[in-house]
Design a protein around this motif. Structure first.
Motif, mmCIF file in Angstrom:
data_model
loop_
_atom_site.group_PDB
_atom_site.id
_atom_site.type_symbol
_atom_site.label_atom_id
_atom_site.label_comp_id
_atom_site.label_asym_id
_atom_site.label_seq_id
_atom_site.Cartn_x
_atom_site.Cartn_y
_atom_site.Cartn_z
ATOM 1 N N ILE A 27 -40.315 64.748 -18.622
ATOM 2 C CA ILE A 27 -40.960 65.841 -19.853
ATOM 3 C C ILE A 27 -41.733 64.948 -19.971
ATOM 4 O O ILE A 27 -42.952 65.483 -20.724
ATOM 5 N N LEU A 28 -41.570 63.677 -21.136
ATOM 6 C CA LEU A 28 -42.548 62.950 -21.270
ATOM 7 C C LEU A 28 -43.740 62.452 -21.036
ATOM 8 O O LEU A 28 -44.812 62.148 -21.826
ATOM 9 N N ALA A 29 -43.630 62.248 -19.194
ATOM 10 C CA ALA A 29 -45.065 61.785 -18.747
ATOM 11 C C ALA A 29 -45.724 62.938 -18.754
ATOM 12 O O ALA A 29 -46.880 62.671 -18.432
ATOM 13 N N ASP A 30 -45.447 64.302 -18.990
ATOM 14 C CA ASP A 30 -45.529 65.407 -18.262
ATOM 15 C C ASP A 30 -46.408 65.843 -19.748
ATOM 16 O O ASP A 30 -47.281 67.296 -20.050
ATOM 17 N N GLY A 31 -46.754 65.427 -21.122
ATOM 18 C CA GLY A 31 -46.950 65.433 -22.084
ATOM 19 C C GLY A 31 -46.043 65.942 -23.096
ATOM 20 O O GLY A 31 -46.540 66.556 -24.351
ATOM 21 N N PHE A 32 -45.178 66.207 -23.028
ATOM 22 C CA PHE A 32 -44.015 66.977 -23.879
ATOM 23 C C PHE A 32 -44.008 66.593 -25.468
ATOM 24 O O PHE A 32 -44.262 67.742 -26.177
ATOM 25 N N ALA A 33 -44.189 65.291 -25.751
ATOM 26 C CA ALA A 33 -44.293 64.636 -27.007
ATOM 27 C C ALA A 33 -45.833 64.331 -27.763
ATOM 28 O O ALA A 33 -45.609 63.701 -28.707
ATOM 29 N N MET A 34 -46.202 64.731 -26.377
ATOM 30 C CA MET A 34 -47.884 64.160 -27.069
ATOM 31 C C MET A 34 -48.162 64.780 -27.954
ATOM 32 O O MET A 34 -48.833 63.983 -29.139
ATOM 33 N N GLU A 35 -48.126 66.262 -28.668
ATOM 34 C CA GLU A 35 -48.981 66.797 -30.231
ATOM 35 C C GLU A 35 -47.888 66.207 -31.160
ATOM 36 O O GLU A 35 -48.677 66.559 -32.177
ATOM 37 N N ASP A 36 -46.227 66.416 -31.210
ATOM 38 C CA ASP A 36 -45.657 66.895 -31.654
ATOM 39 C C ASP A 36 -44.709 66.012 -32.045
ATOM 40 O O ASP A 36 -44.410 65.164 -30.935
ATOM 41 N N ARG A 37 -44.457 64.776 -33.234
ATOM 42 C CA ARG A 37 -44.180 63.913 -33.242
ATOM 43 C C ARG A 37 -41.696 64.897 -32.822
ATOM 44 O O ARG A 37 -41.490 65.642 -33.350
ATOM 45 N N THR A 38 -41.800 63.808 -32.372
ATOM 46 C CA THR A 38 -40.011 64.110 -31.461
ATOM 47 C C THR A 38 -38.922 63.244 -32.095
ATOM 48 O O THR A 38 -38.655 61.721 -31.847
ATOM 49 N N LEU A 39 -38.176 63.633 -32.499
ATOM 50 C CA LEU A 39 -36.796 62.749 -32.790
ATOM 51 C C LEU A 39 -36.060 63.012 -31.138
ATOM 52 O O LEU A 39 -35.508 63.793 -30.730
#
Length: 161
Positions: A27-39
């Motif tokens: 999901i990270l490779a799909d851009g899940f956290a591309m725009e939002d900072r994620t913990l």
């Protein structure tokens, strides 16, 4: 009256080596956290590691002790990294209800629970005593076959097609 900001929580659960980290990498490779900072809260360490290239906007926090998960601790860590969303790679041996009822801060909202199950694609197939590969047996359907309709009239409601 000002509304309190809510932070979405995506909880991924499953037993050790069931594919949680691989799913998160996907999901990270799909851009899940591309725009939002994620913990990214990691509650157990398996054999697969997170892809370092995908963690640009992600802070990984490892917590191995379930008792360390308190609302105060988790909210302080979220504020420290200024995360607007949370991914939890939860330990499959811990009760999800404990996290929801005892650890989640009030401003965190459970958006999704995803359970991974090991598919064992590399598991060896069963063999017979002679060494030949066994085929899985076809199971007979336990339900009686529906009678065939001979007329063109529609079936009464509640009947199988």
């Amino acid at each position: 009256m000002a509304q309190e900001k809510v932070y979405p929580v995506y909880l991924i659960s499953g037993f050790l080596d069931s594919g949680k980290t691989s799913f998160i990498n996907g999901i990270l490779a799909d851009g899940f956290a591309m725009e939002d900072r994620t913990l990214l809260l990691q509650c157990e360490e398996g054999e697969v590691e997170y892809d370092k290239k995908l963690l640009r906007n992600v802070t990984v926090l490892t917590v191995d002790d379930q008792e360390a998960l308190t609302p105060e601790f988790l909210e302080a860590e979220r504020k420290k990294c200024r995360a607007s969303q949370i991914i939890v790679e939860y330990n499959g041996m811990w009760q999800i209800q404990d996290f929801y009822a005892n650890a989640m801060p009030q401003s965190w909202v459970l958006y999704q629970i995803i359970a991974t199950v090991e598919g064992a694609p590399d598991a060896p197939r069963a063999r017979s005593r002679s060494g030949a590969r066994c085929r899985p047996r076809r199971r007979r359907c336990p339900w009686p076959a529906a009678p065939r309709r001979t007329s063109r009239r529609p079936a009464p409601s509640g009947c199988p097609p």
